[in-house]
Design an enzyme around this catalytic site. Structure first.
Site, mmCIF file in Angstrom:
data_model
loop_
_atom_site.group_PDB
_atom_site.id
_atom_site.type_symbol
_atom_site.label_atom_id
_atom_site.label_comp_id
_atom_site.label_asym_id
_atom_site.label_seq_id
_atom_site.Cartn_x
_atom_site.Cartn_y
_atom_site.Cartn_z
ATOM 1 N N ASN A 76 0.827 -1.188 0.000
ATOM 2 C CA ASN A 76 0.000 0.000 0.000
ATOM 3 C C ASN A 76 0.874 1.255 0.000
ATOM 4 O O ASN A 76 2.099 1.179 -0.032
ATOM 5 C CB ASN A 76 -0.953 -0.046 1.201
ATOM 6 C CG ASN A 76 -2.296 0.578 0.891
ATOM 7 O OD1 ASN A 76 -2.369 1.638 0.268
ATOM 8 N ND2 ASN A 76 -3.357 -0.071 1.338
ATOM 9 N N ASP A 136 19.785 -0.690 1.488
ATOM 10 C CA ASP A 136 21.233 -0.676 1.264
ATOM 11 C C ASP A 136 21.724 -2.113 1.224
ATOM 12 O O ASP A 136 22.554 -2.474 0.401
ATOM 13 C CB ASP A 136 21.933 0.117 2.362
ATOM 14 C CG ASP A 136 21.549 1.580 2.322
ATOM 15 O OD1 ASP A 136 22.312 2.377 1.764
ATOM 16 O OD2 ASP A 136 20.465 1.929 2.821
ATOM 17 N N HIS A 141 23.103 2.772 11.925
ATOM 18 C CA HIS A 141 24.308 3.587 12.141
ATOM 19 C C HIS A 141 24.938 3.202 13.472
ATOM 20 O O HIS A 141 24.240 2.822 14.413
ATOM 21 C CB HIS A 141 23.943 5.075 12.143
ATOM 22 C CG HIS A 141 23.349 5.514 10.851
ATOM 23 N ND1 HIS A 141 24.105 5.801 9.738
ATOM 24 C CD2 HIS A 141 22.063 5.702 10.482
ATOM 25 C CE1 HIS A 141 23.304 6.140 8.747
ATOM 26 N NE2 HIS A 141 22.059 6.091 9.165
ATOM 27 N N ALA A 180 -0.255 -3.479 13.414
ATOM 28 C CA ALA A 180 -0.046 -2.074 13.046
ATOM 29 C C ALA A 180 0.776 -1.366 14.119
ATOM 30 O O ALA A 180 0.591 -1.594 15.314
ATOM 31 C CB ALA A 180 -1.388 -1.379 12.868
ATOM 32 N N THR A 206 12.257 -5.696 16.003
ATOM 33 C CA THR A 206 13.696 -5.592 16.240
ATOM 34 C C THR A 206 14.387 -6.952 16.296
ATOM 35 O O THR A 206 15.608 -7.007 16.325
ATOM 36 C CB THR A 206 13.969 -4.855 17.562
ATOM 37 O OG1 THR A 206 13.344 -5.571 18.629
ATOM 38 C CG2 THR A 206 13.441 -3.428 17.507
#
Length: 184
Positions: free
Chosen positions: A83, A91, A113, A158, A163
């Site tokens: 959607n 990357d 990072h 949602a 992680t």
């Protein structure tokens, strides 16, 4: 070692290394063309997506706008739907299985990072592959972080921030995302 080899090995690389910005610009130009297609230009859009992504299975449909760093590092299975406002920070590689549904405003990110501010100041980053299994449904505003694998048939609620790996056949929700039940 080149930035590309470092990227593929999960090592820290720098975005200002020779060739990085120039290669990415080529991809961003292709993305611009995709996002300028009209809804009636289905054949043209399909051809542009085929050229942009690493691979595209049958029956891929993406609601525009689409956002991506490279495109070529994302690999789609068959019968996938994404959607509005899908963001692919590709990357590193993103593998998306067959029959995957992606709700609005989802972010799938392979890049991160370092915590060290001196390295961040020098544009340092790293990338880890993301894998999304077959028959997965990712809810609106979910974020999939670097290195995560989501197992077949699972549902990501949602607003979740994924992680760590999610096994197959579960419903997982929250910040951080956790399994709440099996799909039976």
């Amino acid at each position: 070692m080149t930035w590309r080899k470092k990227l593929n090995n999960g090592e820290i690389y720098f975005c200002d290394e020779t060739g990085f910005a120039e290669e990415q610009l080529v991809c961003l130009e292709k993305l611009y063309d995709i996002n300028q297609t009209r809804p009636s230009e289905k054949v043209k859009r399909a051809a542009l997506l085929q050229d942009f992504f690493g691979s595209v299975g049958e029956n891929l449909y993406i609601e525009l706008p689409l956002h991506a760093n490279w495109g070529r590092n994302t690999y789609w299975g068959n019968n996938c739907y994404a959607n509005f406002n899908l963001t692919l920070v590709d990357d590193g590689d993103i593998y998306i299985g067959d029959n995957v549904l992606i709700a609005p405003n989802v972010v799938i990110s392979t890049a991160g990072h370092p915590v060290d501010p001196d390295l961040r100041r020098k544009t340092a980053q790293f990338s880890k592959t993301v894998r999304i299994g077959n028959n997965v449904w990712i809810g609106a505003n979910a974020s999939i972080m670097p290195g995560v694998t989501i197992g077949d048939n699972s549902v990501i609620g949602a607003g979740s921030v994924v992680t760590r790996d999610i096994p197959a056949n579960v419903v997982a929700v929250g910040v951080p995302c956790r399994v709440v039940r099996e799909i039976t």
